[in-house]
Scaffold this motif. Structure first.
Motif, PDB file in Angstrom:
ATOM      1  N   GLU A 101       0.954  -1.313   0.163  1.00  8.51           N
ATOM      2  CA  GLU A 101       0.094   0.160   0.076  1.00  8.51           C
ATOM      3  C   GLU A 101       1.017   0.957  -0.003  1.00  8.51           C
ATOM      4  OE1 GLU A 101      -3.326   0.418  -0.510  1.00  8.51           O
ATOM      5  OE2 GLU A 101      -3.564  -2.417  -0.406  1.00  8.51           O
ATOM      6  N   PHE A 102       2.185   0.830   0.787  1.00  3.35           N
ATOM      7  CA  PHE A 102       3.042   2.279   0.715  1.00  3.35           C
ATOM      8  C   PHE A 102       3.988   2.478  -0.374  1.00  3.35           C
ATOM      9  CE2 PHE A 102       2.773   2.263   5.473  1.00  3.35           C
ATOM     10  CZ  PHE A 102       2.472   3.856   5.536  1.00  3.35           C
ATOM     11  N   ARG A 103       4.197   1.069  -0.975  1.00  2.00           N
ATOM     12  CA  ARG A 103       4.663   1.652  -2.037  1.00  2.00           C
ATOM     13  C   ARG A 103       3.967   1.859  -4.037  1.00  2.00           C
ATOM     14  NH1 ARG A 103       5.496  -3.299  -3.749  1.00  2.00           N
ATOM     15  NH2 ARG A 103       6.981  -4.045  -2.788  1.00  2.00           N
ATOM     16  N   SER A 104       2.681   2.269  -3.567  1.00  2.00           N
ATOM     17  CA  SER A 104       1.977   3.014  -5.109  1.00  2.00           C
ATOM     18  C   SER A 104       1.669   4.715  -4.149  1.00  2.00           C
ATOM     19  CB  SER A 104       0.721   2.668  -5.131  1.00  2.00           C
ATOM     20  OG  SER A 104       0.563   1.377  -5.507  1.00  2.00           O
ATOM     21  N   PRO A 105       1.411   5.075  -3.533  1.00  2.00           N
ATOM     22  CA  PRO A 105       1.384   6.480  -3.024  1.00  2.00           C
ATOM     23  C   PRO A 105       3.358   7.062  -3.227  1.00  2.00           C
ATOM     24  CG  PRO A 105       0.928   5.361  -1.377  1.00  2.00           C
ATOM     25  CD  PRO A 105       1.153   4.167  -2.418  1.00  2.00           C
ATOM     26  N   LEU A 106       3.906   6.538  -2.858  1.00  2.00           N
ATOM     27  CA  LEU A 106       5.487   7.014  -2.824  1.00  2.00           C
ATOM     28  C   LEU A 106       6.241   6.763  -4.443  1.00  2.00           C
ATOM     29  CD1 LEU A 106       7.154   5.012   0.242  1.00  2.00           C
ATOM     30  CD2 LEU A 106       6.526   7.306  -0.059  1.00  2.00           C
ATOM     31  N   ALA A 107       5.595   5.954  -5.103  1.00  2.00           N
ATOM     32  CA  ALA A 107       6.165   5.778  -6.273  1.00  2.00           C
ATOM     33  C   ALA A 107       5.336   7.112  -7.460  1.00  2.00           C
ATOM     34  CB  ALA A 107       5.100   4.612  -7.444  1.00  2.00           C
ATOM     35  N   ARG A 108       4.023   7.299  -6.837  1.00  2.00           N
ATOM     36  CA  ARG A 108       3.890   8.554  -7.273  1.00  2.00           C
ATOM     37  C   ARG A 108       3.417  10.269  -7.201  1.00  2.00           C
ATOM     38  NH1 ARG A 108      -1.294   5.205  -6.280  1.00  2.00           N
ATOM     39  NH2 ARG A 108      -2.097   6.377  -5.057  1.00  2.00           N
ATOM     40  N   LEU A 109       4.524  10.099  -5.444  1.00  2.00           N
ATOM     41  CA  LEU A 109       5.338  11.587  -5.212  1.00  2.00           C
ATOM     42  C   LEU A 109       7.047  11.721  -6.137  1.00  2.00           C
ATOM     43  CD1 LEU A 109       4.341  11.033  -1.362  1.00  2.00           C
ATOM     44  CD2 LEU A 109       3.314  12.796  -3.216  1.00  2.00           C
ATOM     45  N   GLN A 110       7.039  10.281  -6.302  1.00  2.00           N
ATOM     46  CA  GLN A 110       8.787  10.060  -7.072  1.00  2.00           C
ATOM     47  C   GLN A 110       8.031  10.488  -8.104  1.00  2.00           C
ATOM     48  OE1 GLN A 110      10.543   6.151  -6.146  1.00  2.00           O
ATOM     49  NE2 GLN A 110      10.896   7.204  -4.508  1.00  2.00           N
ATOM     50  N   ILE A 111       7.705  10.093  -9.159  1.00  2.00           N
ATOM     51  CA  ILE A 111       6.898  11.104 -10.923  1.00  2.00           C
ATOM     52  C   ILE A 111       6.931  12.317 -10.434  1.00  2.00           C
ATOM     53  CG2 ILE A 111       5.120  10.283 -12.234  1.00  2.00           C
ATOM     54  CD1 ILE A 111       4.794   6.901 -11.155  1.00  2.00           C
ATOM     55  N   LEU A 112       5.715  12.885  -9.509  1.00  2.00           N
ATOM     56  CA  LEU A 112       5.551  14.514  -9.344  1.00  2.00           C
ATOM     57  C   LEU A 112       7.001  15.292  -8.984  1.00  2.00           C
ATOM     58  CD1 LEU A 112       2.527  13.722  -7.221  1.00  2.00           C
ATOM     59  CD2 LEU A 112       2.417  14.511  -9.474  1.00  2.00           C
ATOM     60  N   VAL A 113       7.904  14.457  -8.409  1.00  2.00           N
ATOM     61  CA  VAL A 113       8.999  14.851  -7.613  1.00  2.00           C
ATOM     62  C   VAL A 113       9.870  15.619  -9.338  1.00  2.00           C
ATOM     63  CG1 VAL A 113      11.067  14.994  -6.739  1.00  2.00           C
ATOM     64  CG2 VAL A 113       9.000  14.424  -5.576  1.00  2.00           C
ATOM     65  N   GLY A 114       9.836  14.429  -9.751  1.00  2.00           N
ATOM     66  CA  GLY A 114      10.728  14.297 -10.859  1.00  2.00           C
ATOM     67  C   GLY A 114      10.163  15.028 -12.503  1.00  2.00           C
ATOM     68  N   LEU A 115       8.565  15.521 -12.001  1.00  2.00           N
ATOM     69  CA  LEU A 115       8.224  16.206 -13.172  1.00  2.00           C
ATOM     70  C   LEU A 115       8.093  18.025 -12.630  1.00  2.00           C
ATOM     71  CD1 LEU A 115       5.611  16.714 -15.435  1.00  2.00           C
ATOM     72  CD2 LEU A 115       3.886  16.245 -14.118  1.00  2.00           C
TER      73      LEU A 115
END
Length: 481
Positions: A272-286
């Motif tokens: 459950e933590f992996r999905s929002p953390l992955a999205r946060l990483q994508i947003l930071v990169g964006l």
């Protein structure tokens, strides 16, 4: 064989040896206290002989009685002697007479006979101590090959009116035949010892066997084999060992389920933590690549952060309820007032989705519960019902009083849950219909919150008359005061 086996065996034999030693000691002490013969206990057979003595004399004279007494003397199974004394203390069969025969005779019942000549005879029974010793030494009858006693007339100090007639059929003959071997004291002693040995061995094995199996099962648990179960030979016993074995199997199942649940929970939490953390990483990169979109990226980062915060809060709540660490504060709660409080927020959510929420209550009831935990459970169940009921339908919340409890029934008009998924609804992070919304902890938290208040939560589908699923219902049962 373990120590329990030998303890039972040694204790049994120690008790047997101690009892035998005490009996032997008492017998020896009582015999050493008085070396002179003492009167025997008059048993049924001896009483019959003594009581029939006068009848024998009347039928065949003193000679017949003497023949009977000689046969009694020669019988290896007789445990005493029957002396036939005249008034001067001389035995008819010329046997040794105790010097205090007159005193001993007074301690026994008066068995007196009189022959045809008027001569009085006294029958006097004394114990024959040498019976067992002679038998064990010779292996034969006590008086085997013993010739008949000489006629009483040969005794120089016998002054009867006349010599007794010879005892026909006795002189020169051997004693009565030996009894069967199973009457021999040595055989009886050996039989007792062997029987005790086999019984003690069986008893020790009977108690030690389940202990050994339980020991092996505990060693398996220590090796992380949590599915270890004792077999029916132990669990099927109707004694304390069977109860312990059944309790062990229940404990092993509970431990295995707890460990499996812990591992599954860790796996699900990490997932459950992996999905929002992955999205946060994508947003930071964006945000780094396109600074102009920073405002939009920050809004999404905030939304993902709120989801993570809600997830952490749900996990902590579930963990506290599961471990019993949550502080449960029971107090008087007005169920109708609590339902209306939850429904007030629920109606706004339902109206925004073109749905309705209706509360039906027979009467207001006061119960002992934790208002915060119960509010949390009702909120989760009502929001779930609103989520899954179709538009233009309603969710019904009913408050019903039964004999010893009160029920809160929350029903929707959705498509229900697959039969195979019903048993998994309380499993943490399990989501039957919605694979994206929520984290799958709402029902698990609701169940443990209700149980913390002393109640029970059940879930089931609703069926129409045609047998088609027409909704879903959650039932909370709470005990009355």
């Amino acid at each position: 064989m373990g120590q329990v086996f030998w303890k039972f065996l040694v204790a049994f034999w120690a008790a047997l040896i101690l009892a035998g030693t005490l009996v032997w000691t008492v017998n020896e002490v009582s015999r050493a206290a008085d070396d002179e013969p003492r009167p025997v206990w008059i048993g049924p057979q001896l009483r019959l002989v003594l009581g029939s003595a006068q009848l024998m004399v009347d039928s065949g004279g003193i000679q017949l009685l003497g023949d009977v007494l000689q046969r009694w003397e020669d019988d290896p199974m007789s445990r005493d002697k029957i002396l036939l004394l005249n008034d001067k203390g001389k035995d008819y069969l010329q046997r040794e007479v105790p010097p205090n025969w007159a005193e001993l005779l007074k301690e026994q019942p008066d068995y007196k006979v009189e022959d045809k000549s008027g001569q009085s005879w006294f029958l006097f029974a004394v114990p024959r101590h040498e019976f067992l010793l002679d038998w064990l030494r010779s292996g034969r009858g006590m008086l085997a090959n013993k010739p008949a006693a000489p006629p009483l007339s040969e005794s120089p100090d016998f002054d009867d009116k006349g010599p007794p007639p010879p005892m026909h059929g006795m002189a020169g003959k051997t004693a009565m035949p030996m009894p069967p071997v199973w009457f021999h004291p040595a055989f009886l002693l050996a039989a007792i010892l062997l029987t005790s040995l086999f019984v003690s061995l069986w008893l020790a094995w009977y108690f030690a066997s389940p202990v050994r199996q339980l020991k092996r099962a505990l060693e398996s648990l220590a090796s992380d084999r949590w599915l270890t179960q004792l077999g029916p030979k132990v669990t099927g016993r109707h004694d304390e060992f069977g109860a312990v074995a059944r309790s062990f199997n229940d404990m092993a199942k509970s431990v295995e389920q707890a460990i499996s649940g812990q591992r599954r929970l860790l796996h699900d939490v990490s997932h459950e933590f992996r999905s929002p953390l992955a999205r946060l990483q994508i947003l930071v990169g964006l945000a780094r690549q396109t600074p102009s979109e920073s405002a939009m990226v920050l809004d999404k980062v905030e939304a993902e952060t709120q989801k993570l915060n809600a997830l952490v809060e749900e996990i902590l709540t579930y963990s506290r309820l599961e471990s019993g660490a949550a502080a449960v504060k029971l107090q008087q709660v007005d169920l109708l007032e609590l339902l209306e409080s939850v429904a007030e927020d629920g109606r706004l959510e339902a109206l925004s989705q073109q749905k309705q929420l209706r509360v039906k209550a027979e009467t207001a009831r006061q119960i002992q519960a934790d208002p915060d935990l119960l509010y949390r459970a009702l909120e989760n169940l009502i929001r779930n019902a609103i989520k899954f009921t179709p538009p233009n339908t309603e969710v019904t919340v009913e408050l019903i009083q039964l004999e010893q409890l009160v029920q809160i029934r929350i029903s929707d008009q959705g498509t229900g849950v697959a039969h195979d998924d019903l048993a998994k609804l309380f499993t943490p992070f399990f989501r039957a219909q919605s694979k994206k919304d929520g984290v799958g902890l709402g029902l698990s938290i609701a169940k443990r919150a209700v149980e913390s208040c002393g109640g029970e939560l059940k879930l089931h589908n609703l069926y129409a008359a045609s047998g088609i699923v027409c909704g879903f219902q959650a039932v909370i049962s709470l005990p009355l005061d």
